[in-house]
Write an enzyme that holds these catalytic residues in place. Structure first.
Site, short mmCIF file in Angstrom:
data_model
loop_
_atom_site.label_atom_id
_atom_site.label_comp_id
_atom_site.label_asym_id
_atom_site.label_seq_id
_atom_site.Cartn_x
_atom_site.Cartn_y
_atom_site.Cartn_z
N CYS A 138 20.04 -15.55 25.74
CA CYS A 138 19.52 -14.22 26.04
C CYS A 138 20.09 -13.79 27.38
O CYS A 138 20.11 -14.59 28.32
CB CYS A 138 17.98 -14.27 26.10
SG CYS A 138 17.23 -12.68 26.49
N LEU A 139 20.54 -12.54 27.47
CA LEU A 139 21.13 -12.06 28.73
C LEU A 139 20.11 -12.08 29.87
O LEU A 139 20.49 -12.12 31.03
CB LEU A 139 21.70 -10.65 28.54
CG LEU A 139 22.88 -10.55 27.56
CD1 LEU A 139 23.29 -9.10 27.39
CD2 LEU A 139 24.05 -11.40 28.00
N GLY B 115 23.53 -8.19 21.66
CA GLY B 115 22.36 -7.34 21.51
C GLY B 115 21.74 -7.10 22.88
O GLY B 115 21.88 -7.93 23.79
N GLN C 262 15.05 -4.94 28.71
CA GLN C 262 15.96 -5.76 29.52
C GLN C 262 16.67 -4.95 30.61
O GLN C 262 17.26 -5.53 31.51
CB GLN C 262 17.01 -6.43 28.61
CG GLN C 262 16.41 -7.47 27.69
CD GLN C 262 17.49 -8.13 26.85
OE1 GLN C 262 17.87 -7.59 25.83
NE2 GLN C 262 17.98 -9.27 27.30
N HIS D 172 12.02 -8.63 21.72
CA HIS D 172 11.97 -8.04 23.06
C HIS D 172 11.05 -6.82 23.09
O HIS D 172 10.38 -6.58 24.09
CB HIS D 172 13.38 -7.61 23.51
CG HIS D 172 14.21 -8.70 24.11
ND1 HIS D 172 13.84 -9.36 25.27
CD2 HIS D 172 15.39 -9.25 23.73
CE1 HIS D 172 14.77 -10.27 25.57
NE2 HIS D 172 15.72 -10.23 24.65
N HIS E 222 15.82 -11.32 17.24
CA HIS E 222 15.75 -11.63 18.67
C HIS E 222 15.47 -10.35 19.48
O HIS E 222 14.60 -10.33 20.35
CB HIS E 222 17.06 -12.30 19.12
CG HIS E 222 17.16 -12.57 20.58
ND1 HIS E 222 17.22 -13.85 21.10
CD2 HIS E 222 17.21 -11.73 21.65
CE1 HIS E 222 17.30 -13.77 22.42
NE2 HIS E 222 17.29 -12.50 22.78
N GLU E 223 16.20 -9.27 19.15
CA GLU E 223 16.02 -8.02 19.90
C GLU E 223 14.66 -7.38 19.58
O GLU E 223 14.02 -6.80 20.45
CB GLU E 223 17.16 -7.04 19.57
CG GLU E 223 18.56 -7.55 19.94
CD GLU E 223 18.65 -8.08 21.35
OE1 GLU E 223 17.98 -7.56 22.25
OE2 GLU E 223 19.41 -9.07 21.54
NI NI Z 1 17.39 -11.46 24.61
#
Ligand code: NI
Length: 190
Positions: free
Chosen positions: A104-105, A46, A51, A150, A146-147
């Protein structure tokens, strides 16, 4: 399409208020394509617009690398991947909660158990601005929540106990100072 650098923990863009998408113009179409490529290059499931430095209420999801972990009889309920979710709104969440290890990236090198509702229902628009209502559980519900966070300026670390956050403090400070080992392009704020 292009691979975009991923913003790291500590970058204020991850905490900013996002804005609703009114239409998918060519610029946004390109961004969506770039986000899918960026997510795949980073082997993520995701990626949300903040991000990569944008404030649009938009994220992409592709759980196909995890499909093997989903029992075959439950795979029919999963929409075609990748998914593009625009202006999402979670309208219902289950009382049942589940613990699952998240990463998380934007926070490379840290994975922690996070408790979230097991299933959710949401409204969203796709890349053609078509409206959808979706009920999800399992891994897809996890990734979507999770997304979604963000877009609210939240990170999975915000869900941890202050004890766990204390343990991670130095690591997180390091990431915000650019000390992150990632296998994909990143951009630190400092
Ligand atoms: Ni994330």
């Amino acid at each position: 399409m292009a691979i975009l650098p991923i913003r790291l923990f500590g970058d204020p863009v991850l905490r900013q208020q996002t804005r609703a998408v009114e239409s998918v113009n060519n610029e946004l179409k390109k961004l969506i394509g770039d986000m899918i490529e960026t997510m795949r290059n980073a082997i993520g499931v995701g990626l949300a617009a903040p991000q990569v430095g944008y404030r649009e209420q938009l994220f992409v999801v592709d759980i196909s690398p995890l499909l093997d972990e989903i029992p075959e009889e439950l795979r029919d309920n999963i929409p075609e991947q990748p998914m593009v979710l625009i202006n999402p709104e979670i309208t219902w969440e289950s009382d049942e909660e589940e613990e699952f290890e998240e990463g998380c990236l934007s926070i490379p090198g840290i994975r922690e158990l996070v408790i979230r509702p097991e299933s959710v229902q949401l409204d969203y628009q796709d890349e053609n601005m078509q409206e959808h209502t979706l009920a999800v559980d399992g891994i897809l519900a996890r990734v979507i929540q999770h997304e979604y966070d963000h877009l609210e300026g939240l990170l999975f670390t915000d869900h941890l106990s202050s004890f766990r956050r204390g343990i991670l403090k130095r690591k997180l400070e390091g990431i915000s100072q650019g000390k992150a080992e990632a296998t994909y392009p990143v951009q630190s704020y400092s």
